[in-house]
Scaffold this active site. Structure first.
Site, PDB file in Angstrom:
ATOM      1  N   GLY A   1     -83.219  33.493 -34.925  1.00  0.00           N
ATOM      2  CA  GLY A   1     -83.089  33.602 -33.484  1.00  0.00           C
ATOM      3  C   GLY A   1     -81.990  32.687 -32.967  1.00  0.00           C
ATOM      4  O   GLY A   1     -81.010  32.435 -33.652  1.00  0.00           O
ATOM      5  N   LEU A   2     -82.190  32.182 -31.747  1.00  0.00           N
ATOM      6  CA  LEU A   2     -81.216  31.305 -31.107  1.00  0.00           C
ATOM      7  C   LEU A   2     -79.836  31.942 -31.037  1.00  0.00           C
ATOM      8  O   LEU A   2     -78.829  31.311 -31.338  1.00  0.00           O
ATOM      9  CB  LEU A   2     -81.127  29.956 -31.831  1.00  0.00           C
ATOM     10  N   CYS A   3     -79.795  33.217 -30.721  1.00  0.00           N
ATOM     11  CA  CYS A   3     -78.490  33.837 -30.547  1.00  0.00           C
ATOM     12  C   CYS A   3     -78.515  34.711 -29.297  1.00  0.00           C
ATOM     13  O   CYS A   3     -78.109  35.857 -29.311  1.00  0.00           O
ATOM     14  CB  CYS A   3     -78.058  34.617 -31.788  1.00  0.00           C
ATOM     15  N   GLY A   4     -79.033  34.176 -28.238  1.00  0.00           N
ATOM     16  CA  GLY A   4     -79.000  34.858 -26.956  1.00  0.00           C
ATOM     17  C   GLY A   4     -79.816  36.138 -26.974  1.00  0.00           C
ATOM     18  O   GLY A   4     -80.876  36.207 -27.589  1.00  0.00           O
TER      19      GLY A   4
ATOM     20  N   PHE B   1     -79.100  38.853 -28.433  1.00  0.00           N
ATOM     21  CA  PHE B   1     -78.660  39.723 -29.530  1.00  0.00           C
ATOM     22  C   PHE B   1     -79.792  40.571 -30.102  1.00  0.00           C
ATOM     23  O   PHE B   1     -79.739  41.796 -30.105  1.00  0.00           O
ATOM     24  CB  PHE B   1     -78.030  38.850 -30.619  1.00  0.00           C
TER      25      PHE B   1
END
Lengths: 292, 133
Positions: free
Chosen positions: A89-92, A94
């Site tokens: 995760g941690l990709c907006g 996406f």
């Protein structure tokens, strides 16, 4: 009113977070470059494959029996959705935007009374789709252990799809992934894999040359079509990898900026209350002296 | 000899692109040499060695698996699942790999693992045979 110590602690923790997000942004930028190169390097093969298949399909003619992978089963009752997402995760937005596209498609297909089956590539998509489609998810492909995607990885998935198709498990197959447009823009895309949607248009240009086939057209198509599916999967995965890093980079850039703003605000608050305290103490001393 | 345009593309990258004089392709139905102005044809390839003559003296050899040759008026394009220059293959290491792969086949616990291991072994054997040419 938080005490000075509380404020100091909060500033320190936001600073630590900012360091992490900055580092993640940097890592994503480095990985992005590599992923982008890989995606670009894969493009010539896919392009040539498209060209060859288009001219083959044109030459096979309407009379002959086209292979099922090209023409479809003639039904569209069972749909297989292949949802490619990231492992982390941690990709907006996406992962959630790909999952949303897949979910909307699945819902509208089911509203039309069709059966929907799902294969998830990447853990995040599975996490997002699990609640609603638990029973329809056939399989989750885990790519966490793979450092750089190779054709062999995509081929395993491609073969699985073809064998499911051969077993009559589904009629139409759609691939969901995120097309890499730029660092700040990734477009969730649905691409039909089976039956193959070849670019219609001017086939008149292609048959200008009379080709010899060795072995004949049907056999060449029969070997090329499954390979094309693996190629499309590979391309989707590579585009996805680049998109993921791009999305993470901009998400982390935002996070670092937000952390910066927060630090500024908190520092201001800290200084204000520190000064207020000093003023208060001074007033106490002065008024004490005056009383004497 | 006149030169024509040749490209060798694998899914991961463009392996070779340039002007060459002749290419020997091992097609499924036999070897053939492509020169300039070859008539258009398409052929699947069997795993084997691809010989490229950039000039009469300068030659390059690639091992190609899962290949497909497209001879068009504009030149020759080979799509290959796997392509590697022969120089990068090392006979001794390959023999060791084959042995490892054979052990993997023997040790495999499930049918699926055995099939995968056997596939790997066969591919390595192909490479080894190609080298002996």
């Amino acid at each position: 009113m938080p005490s000075l110590k509380d404020l100091r602690n909060r500033i320190a923790s936001v600073k630590a977070t900012q360091k992490i997000t900055k580092a993640m942004q940097m890592v994503a930028a480095a990985k992005l470059r590599r992923a982008q190169n890989a995606a670009e390097a894969a493009r010539p093969y896919a392009e040539r494959m498209d060209r060859v298949l288009t001219s083959l399909a044109a030459s096979i003619g309407p009379g002959a029996q086209a292979p099922a992978l090209l023409a479809g089963t003639g039904r569209d009752d069972v749909h297989l959705l292949i949802v490619c997402t990231a492992e982390r995760g941690l990709c907006g937005a996406f992962n959630s935007s790909i999952a949303r596209l897949a979910r909307d498609t699945a819902n509208s297909l089911m509203a039309q009374g069709k059966t929907v089956k799902i294969i998830c590539i990447g853990k995040k998509g599975f996490d997002l789709l699990r609640r609603q489609f638990e029973k329809q998810i056939l399989e989750v492909v885990d790519l966490r252990g793979i450092r750089s995607l190779s054709f062999a990885d995509a081929d395993t998935i491609g073969r699985k799809i073809v064998s499911l198709y051969a077993a009559g498990e589904f009629d139409v197959c759609t691939l969901f992934f995120s097309r890499f447009k730029s660092v700040i823009s990734q477009i969730p895309t649905a691409q039909r894999l089976i039956p193959l949607g070849l670019a219609e248009g001017e086939p008149a240009a292609a048959p200008a040359a009379v080709y010899d086939y060795e072995p004949d057209e049907e056999q060449i198509l029969a070997t090329l079509l499954p390979r094309n599916i693996s190629i499309q999967v590979l391309r989707a995965l590579l585009e996805n990898a680049a998109s993921e890093q791009g999305a993470r980079m901009s998400a982390m850039d935002n996070a670092s900026r937000n952390a910066g703003d927060m630090i500024k605000k908190q520092t201001m608050k800290y200084n204000r209350s520190r000064q207020a305290m000093i003023t208060k103490e001074l007033i106490e001393i002065i008024s004490g002296a005056e009383a004497l | 000899m006149p030169a024509f345009h040749f490209e060798l593309v694998s899914p991961e990258r463009l392996v070779f692109a340039g002007e060459v004089e002749a290419v020997v392709v091992s097609g499924t139905e036999g070897e053939f040499t492509v020169l300039k102005d070859h008539s258009p044809m398409m052929s699947t390839m069997k795993p084997g060695v691809l010989e490229i003559a950039e000039t009469a003296s300068k030659k390059a050899r690639f091992f190609v698996r899962g290949g497909f040759a497209d001879v068009a008026p504009s030149g020759l394009t080979i799509l290959a699942e796997f392509a590697i220059p022969i120089e990068e293959l090392d006979g001794a290491k390959l023999a060791a790999d084959v042995k490892d792969a054979e052990e993997d086949v023997a040790d495999a616990a499930t049918d699926e693992a055995r099939r995968l291991a056997a596939e790997k072994r066969d591919q390595l054997l192909e490479l080894k045979n190609a080298l002996k040419l």
